[in-house]
Enzyme design. Structure first.
Site, PDB file in Angstrom:
ATOM      1  N   CYS A  25       0.809  -1.229   0.000  1.00 31.02           N
ATOM      2  CA  CYS A  25       0.000   0.000   0.000  1.00 31.02           C
ATOM      3  C   CYS A  25       0.839   1.273   0.000  1.00 31.02           C
ATOM      4  O   CYS A  25       0.301   2.370  -0.041  1.00 31.02           O
ATOM      5  CB  CYS A  25      -0.986  -0.001   1.171  1.00 31.02           C
ATOM      6  SG  CYS A  25      -2.273  -1.249   0.972  1.00 31.02           S
ATOM      7  N   HIS A  75     -13.063   9.355  -7.741  1.00 32.30           N
ATOM      8  CA  HIS A  75     -12.056   9.439  -8.796  1.00 32.30           C
ATOM      9  C   HIS A  75     -10.969  10.471  -8.488  1.00 32.30           C
ATOM     10  O   HIS A  75     -10.444  11.126  -9.383  1.00 32.30           O
ATOM     11  CB  HIS A  75     -12.702   9.675 -10.165  1.00 32.30           C
ATOM     12  CG  HIS A  75     -13.344   8.436 -10.691  1.00 32.30           C
ATOM     13  ND1 HIS A  75     -14.595   8.040 -10.289  1.00 32.30           N
ATOM     14  CD2 HIS A  75     -12.889   7.491 -11.546  1.00 32.30           C
ATOM     15  CE1 HIS A  75     -14.900   6.915 -10.883  1.00 32.30           C
ATOM     16  NE2 HIS A  75     -13.874   6.542 -11.651  1.00 32.30           N
ATOM     17  N   GLU A 136     -13.244  -0.895   2.303  1.00 27.87           N
ATOM     18  CA  GLU A 136     -12.167  -0.691   1.338  1.00 27.87           C
ATOM     19  C   GLU A 136     -12.125  -1.841   0.325  1.00 27.87           C
ATOM     20  O   GLU A 136     -11.862  -1.624  -0.851  1.00 27.87           O
ATOM     21  CB  GLU A 136     -10.845  -0.603   2.108  1.00 27.87           C
ATOM     22  CG  GLU A 136      -9.664  -0.221   1.286  1.00 27.87           C
ATOM     23  CD  GLU A 136      -8.432  -0.015   2.127  1.00 27.87           C
ATOM     24  OE1 GLU A 136      -8.281   1.073   2.715  1.00 27.87           O
ATOM     25  OE2 GLU A 136      -7.605  -0.947   2.203  1.00 27.87           O
TER      26      GLU A 136
END
Length: 150
Positions: A25, A75, A136
């Protein structure tokens, strides 16, 4: 009159990277987030009120969450502005990308805290934010409960 919980669910796509993290990550990547927002209150008992019988109109809750979270984070790519990722953020912004700089590590845990504060500020005084669930992935999520944060 009884307290009733009302929940509305939302979806949005957001990218992020965790600066200094020791796993995958640390790389820029994205998620298809699912956000569940639960408020609690008593249904309106005034029969002359167009919202009679509602704790909150689902469309009113939708407007709040869309304006404060979904329309902003969808986005976008989120970076901690207090890290060298700010250089990458500036480069992406200069190329027309939607970048959000926050003052926290953009984990689900910190994002859900940020979202709770934004939503609480917009609710009427007779409606309380009860909980948020920020999913998530299919198997990973963070939850915020008002009862845990008094």
């Amino acid at each position: 009159m009884s307290n009733i919980r009302i929940t509305k669910q939302f979806s949005f796509e957001t990218g992020h990277a965790l600066y200094g993290y020791d796993g995958k990550c640390k790389n820029v990547h994205g998620h298809s987030y699912k956000l569940s927002v639960t408020v609690i209150g008593k249904p309106i008992s005034d029969t002359s009120n167009v919202k009679y019988g509602m704790v909150i109109d689902f469309s009113d809750l939708k407007k709040i969450v869309r304006e404060e979270i979904v329309d902003i984070f969808d986005h976008a790519t989120v970076f901690n502005k207090n890290t060298p990722h700010v250089e990458l953020a500036n480069e992406l912004s200069n190329r027309g990308h939607h970048v959000i700089l926050v003052d926290y590590q953009p984990t689900s845990e910190n994002m859900v805290i940020d979202f709770a504060e934004k939503i609480k500020k917009r609710l009427q005084t007779y409606i309380q934010l009860h909980s948020l669930k920020l999913q998530e992935t299919e198997t990973s999520f963070a939850e915020w409960f008002a009862a845990d944060n008094r």
